[in-house]
Design a protein around this motif. Structure first.
Motif, PDB file in Angstrom:
ATOM      1  N   UNK A   7      -6.529 -29.270  21.175  1.00  0.00           N
ATOM      2  CA  UNK A   7      -5.344 -30.065  20.853  1.00  0.00           C
ATOM      3  C   UNK A   7      -5.073 -31.098  21.944  1.00  0.00           C
ATOM      4  N   UNK A   8      -5.097 -30.664  23.191  1.00  0.00           N
ATOM      5  CA  UNK A   8      -4.770 -31.568  24.298  1.00  0.00           C
ATOM      6  C   UNK A   8      -5.863 -32.607  24.520  1.00  0.00           C
ATOM      7  N   UNK A   9      -7.121 -32.238  24.255  1.00  0.00           N
ATOM      8  CA  UNK A   9      -8.202 -33.227  24.332  1.00  0.00           C
ATOM      9  C   UNK A   9      -7.952 -34.343  23.316  1.00  0.00           C
ATOM     10  N   UNK A  10      -7.466 -33.981  22.138  1.00  0.00           N
ATOM     11  CA  UNK A  10      -7.108 -34.977  21.129  1.00  0.00           C
ATOM     12  C   UNK A  10      -5.931 -35.825  21.604  1.00  0.00           C
ATOM     13  N   UNK A  11      -4.925 -35.185  22.194  1.00  0.00           N
ATOM     14  CA  UNK A  11      -3.744 -35.914  22.654  1.00  0.00           C
ATOM     15  C   UNK A  11      -4.065 -36.913  23.759  1.00  0.00           C
ATOM     16  N   UNK A  12      -5.164 -36.662  24.496  1.00  0.00           N
ATOM     17  CA  UNK A  12      -5.557 -37.594  25.564  1.00  0.00           C
ATOM     18  C   UNK A  12      -5.900 -38.983  25.027  1.00  0.00           C
ATOM     19  N   UNK A  13      -6.186 -39.054  23.747  1.00  0.00           N
ATOM     20  CA  UNK A  13      -6.458 -40.362  23.141  1.00  0.00           C
ATOM     21  C   UNK A  13      -5.198 -41.218  23.093  1.00  0.00           C
ATOM     22  N   UNK A  14      -4.030 -40.566  23.178  1.00  0.00           N
ATOM     23  CA  UNK A  14      -2.767 -41.284  22.994  1.00  0.00           C
ATOM     24  C   UNK A  14      -1.837 -41.193  24.196  1.00  0.00           C
ATOM     25  N   UNK A  15      -2.044 -40.187  25.053  1.00  0.00           N
ATOM     26  CA  UNK A  15      -1.134 -39.960  26.179  1.00  0.00           C
ATOM     27  C   UNK A  15      -1.901 -40.075  27.483  1.00  0.00           C
ATOM     28  N   UNK A  16      -1.309 -40.741  28.447  1.00  0.00           N
ATOM     29  CA  UNK A  16      -1.887 -40.857  29.782  1.00  0.00           C
ATOM     30  C   UNK A  16      -2.218 -39.466  30.330  1.00  0.00           C
ATOM     31  N   UNK A  17      -3.422 -39.313  30.902  1.00  0.00           N
ATOM     32  CA  UNK A  17      -3.871 -37.992  31.362  1.00  0.00           C
ATOM     33  C   UNK A  17      -2.959 -37.410  32.438  1.00  0.00           C
ATOM     34  N   UNK A  18      -2.471 -38.255  33.369  1.00  0.00           N
ATOM     35  CA  UNK A  18      -1.564 -37.773  34.402  1.00  0.00           C
ATOM     36  C   UNK A  18      -0.234 -37.319  33.820  1.00  0.00           C
ATOM     37  N   UNK A  19       0.265 -38.061  32.848  1.00  0.00           N
ATOM     38  CA  UNK A  19       1.540 -37.707  32.223  1.00  0.00           C
ATOM     39  C   UNK A  19       1.429 -36.384  31.475  1.00  0.00           C
ATOM     40  N   UNK A  20       0.329 -36.194  30.737  1.00  0.00           N
ATOM     41  CA  UNK A  20       0.144 -34.950  29.997  1.00  0.00           C
ATOM     42  C   UNK A  20      -0.013 -33.772  30.959  1.00  0.00           C
ATOM     43  N   UNK A  21      -0.711 -34.003  32.064  1.00  0.00           N
ATOM     44  CA  UNK A  21      -0.863 -32.963  33.085  1.00  0.00           C
ATOM     45  C   UNK A  21       0.502 -32.549  33.641  1.00  0.00           C
ATOM     46  N   UNK A  22       1.358 -33.516  33.888  1.00  0.00           N
ATOM     47  CA  UNK A  22       2.697 -33.241  34.417  1.00  0.00           C
ATOM     48  C   UNK A  22       3.530 -32.450  33.405  1.00  0.00           C
ATOM     49  N   UNK A  23       3.500 -32.858  32.139  1.00  0.00           N
ATOM     50  CA  UNK A  23       4.278 -32.177  31.092  1.00  0.00           C
ATOM     51  C   UNK A  23       3.849 -30.721  30.959  1.00  0.00           C
ATOM     52  N   UNK A  64      -2.294 -24.234  30.715  1.00  0.00           N
ATOM     53  CA  UNK A  64      -3.389 -24.365  31.667  1.00  0.00           C
ATOM     54  C   UNK A  64      -4.635 -25.007  31.071  1.00  0.00           C
ATOM     55  N   UNK A  65      -4.739 -25.048  29.759  1.00  0.00           N
ATOM     56  CA  UNK A  65      -5.989 -25.416  29.101  1.00  0.00           C
ATOM     57  C   UNK A  65      -6.573 -26.737  29.567  1.00  0.00           C
ATOM     58  N   UNK A  66      -5.733 -27.712  29.800  1.00  0.00           N
ATOM     59  CA  UNK A  66      -6.205 -29.056  30.120  1.00  0.00           C
ATOM     60  C   UNK A  66      -6.326 -29.304  31.620  1.00  0.00           C
ATOM     61  N   UNK A  67      -5.801 -28.418  32.431  1.00  0.00           N
ATOM     62  CA  UNK A  67      -5.582 -28.751  33.838  1.00  0.00           C
ATOM     63  C   UNK A  67      -6.863 -28.950  34.641  1.00  0.00           C
ATOM     64  N   UNK A  68      -7.790 -27.988  34.594  1.00  0.00           N
ATOM     65  CA  UNK A  68      -8.980 -28.091  35.438  1.00  0.00           C
ATOM     66  C   UNK A  68      -9.770 -29.376  35.182  1.00  0.00           C
ATOM     67  N   UNK A  75     -14.086 -32.319  26.558  1.00  0.00           N
ATOM     68  CA  UNK A  75     -14.836 -31.831  25.396  1.00  0.00           C
ATOM     69  C   UNK A  75     -15.835 -30.756  25.821  1.00  0.00           C
ATOM     70  N   UNK A  76     -16.564 -31.014  26.904  1.00  0.00           N
ATOM     71  CA  UNK A  76     -17.529 -30.026  27.395  1.00  0.00           C
ATOM     72  C   UNK A  76     -16.821 -28.760  27.872  1.00  0.00           C
ATOM     73  N   UNK A  77     -15.701 -28.951  28.587  1.00  0.00           N
ATOM     74  CA  UNK A  77     -14.957 -27.806  29.107  1.00  0.00           C
ATOM     75  C   UNK A  77     -14.335 -26.980  27.984  1.00  0.00           C
ATOM     76  N   UNK A  78     -14.175 -27.568  26.814  1.00  0.00           N
ATOM     77  CA  UNK A  78     -13.599 -26.829  25.692  1.00  0.00           C
ATOM     78  C   UNK A  78     -14.480 -25.655  25.281  1.00  0.00           C
ATOM     79  N   UNK A  79     -15.765 -25.704  25.633  1.00  0.00           N
ATOM     80  CA  UNK A  79     -16.671 -24.613  25.280  1.00  0.00           C
ATOM     81  C   UNK A  79     -16.671 -23.507  26.321  1.00  0.00           C
ATOM     82  N   UNK A  80     -16.034 -23.771  27.473  1.00  0.00           N
ATOM     83  CA  UNK A  80     -15.904 -22.726  28.497  1.00  0.00           C
ATOM     84  C   UNK A  80     -15.133 -21.516  27.974  1.00  0.00           C
ATOM     85  N   UNK A  81     -14.011 -21.709  27.264  1.00  0.00           N
ATOM     86  CA  UNK A  81     -13.293 -20.534  26.742  1.00  0.00           C
ATOM     87  C   UNK A  81     -14.081 -19.719  25.720  1.00  0.00           C
TER      88      UNK A  81
END
Length: 440
Positions: A303-319, A350-354, A147-153
């Motif tokens: 979008x991906x920050x929202x998806x983290x509520x439902x998808x494992x963070x490692x799995x989403x990173x891999x996808x 790349x949005x969610x990776x860092x 959420x905090x990193x979302x303001x970086x862009x």
């Protein structure tokens, strides 16, 4: 039933400190993206080759590597607030150094200014990231950091806006004749010298303005009371902490993965201008594609920050990493504007990776997260040397972007094999986080 509810992402009593620290994410995003186009700008003004111009990124991201551990020491010995104030002070000094650098018309002085500026960014990132993670329950730490990193862009978009309208759009060295050739290359030495002086001042002014704004932020943060961690935490020795964290496979893997990810990000965002120029788009117009990349990056982050509520963070990173590999392949093998669109779409992945790599690597480290954070910031050094490797590829056969053909494509296209390989590393770490570490 109340006990079954998930904890708040940000506790109400910590909302104001959270917002203040989150504003710093935008501040270093601004510095990152006003600087990325400077590789192409300095190349044109100072008549450098691609490798020499890539020293802009080497100086910028090398500062992170140099100052991250000292930053961790200061934060551990004193406080988060002291770390932030030192960071803002160094940030301001580096930005203001652009004034004498332009007066001397010295490339090395500009590089030194960027180097000092990123001393400050190293302090800010080493301090702010673990601070955000600590502002609430560990269960919501990765979500809170995203959420905090979302303001970086948002800061990055502002930096790009300033780069386009106040720097690239005002550079006389970028003017072209009717046939598309650069007028600067045809000028006499005295006329070139006049344009060079004018253009370096154009680059100088936004950085000096930035330095003054950072001084203002320094004063604001200094006057605001910020909560700190428990004092007893700060007596833990840095050396002992480092020994512990390097026994953690998840942290060590995260540190190495972060280095490859940052390298990939900076290569994709730096050399988008060279890719565009090779298909006939000048730097000022190429900024529009960089804008598109950042807007996509920003929307994808939410979008991906929202998806983290439902998808494992490692799995989403891999996808997302697998998708990035596919878009890099399109960037390499699809020539023309469609290839450029493919490069822009890498930013969606790349949005969610860092922040996700960061959160996975620091999970469960407790107060050792302060030391570990420094090494994750040092991993940003990937943004220093990897663009130089890409610059070496671009210089094959000359300083142009299509001097040689590799695998049937110009070297500027082929050079994006480097970020593609980096995303393979990120995908593997995401897979490990999902399958072995069992993180939610």
């Amino acid at each position: 039933m109340k006990n079954d509810q998930k904890p708040a992402v940000v506790p109400r009593e910590l909302l104001v400190p959270f917002l203040l620290i989150t504003s710093l994410f935008a501040l270093w995003g601004f510095a990152n993206d006003i600087t990325n186009p400077m590789v192409a700008a300095f190349k044109r003004i100072l008549e450098l080759n691609n490798t020499q111009a890539s020293w802009v990124q080497a100086a910028f991201y090398g500062g992170y590597f140099t100052m991250a551990l000292p930053a961790a020491y200061v934060v551990k010995k004193f406080s988060y607030k002291v770390g932030i104030l030192v960071g803002l002070g160094l940030y301001a000094v580096g930005a203001l150094m652009f004034y004498p650098a332009a007066a001397m018309e010295n490339y090395l002085f500009f590089l030194l200014a960027l180097y000092v500026l990123t001393f400050g960014l190293a302090f800010l990132e080493t301090t702010a990231n673990p601070y955000i993670l600590a502002m609430g329950d560990e269960e919501t730490a990765t979500l809170r950091l995203n959420l905090a990193q979302a303001f970086n862009p948002l800061g990055a978009l502002s930096g790009l806006f300033v780069a386009q309208f106040f720097i690239l759009g005002a550079l006389q060295s970028d003017d072209v004749a009717e046939d598309g050739s650069y007028i600067y290359n045809t000028l006499s030495e005295s006329a070139k010298a006049a344009v060079k002086t004018s253009d370096l001042m154009v680059i100088r002014n936004p950085y000096v303005g930035l330095g003054l704004f950072v001084i203002f932020m320094f004063v604001v943060i200094a006057l605001v009371k910020m909560p700190e961690g428990k004092k007893e935490n700060r007596v833990v020795g840095l050396g002992e902490s480092i020994k512990r964290i390097f026994k953690k496979e998840r942290f060590v893997g995260g540190m190495l993965t972060q280095m490859f990810y940052v390298g990939a990000q900076i290569m994709c965002w730096t050399y988008i201008y060279q890719y565009a120029e090779n298909i006939g788009i000048n730097n000022a117009d190429a900024v529009n594609y960089a804008y598109a990349a950042l807007v996509i990056f920003l929307l994808s982050r939410f979008l991906c920050t929202y998806l983290l509520k439902f998808i494992n963070s490692g799995k989403l990173l891999m996808i997302l990493s697998i998708m990035a590999i596919g878009f890099c392949a399109g960037t390499i093998f699809i020539q023309g504007e469609l290839g450029l669109y493919s490069l822009v779409m890498v930013s969606f992945c790349m949005s969610l990776m860092f922040p996700t790599i960061y959160g996975i690597a620091l999970t469960g480290l407790g107060d050792d997260a302060k030391s570990a954070s420094a090494f994750l910031v040092m991993a940003i050094v990937g943004g220093a040397f990897m663009p130089m490797l890409q610059g070496l590829i671009l210089d094959l056969g000359g300083s142009g972007y299509s001097d040689v053909v590799i695998l049937g494509v110009p070297e500027v296209n082929f050079s994006f094999i480097l970020p593609m390989l980096c995303f393979f590393v990120v995908a593997f770490y995401g897979y490990r986080a999902y399958k072995k570490y069992g993180l939610e």
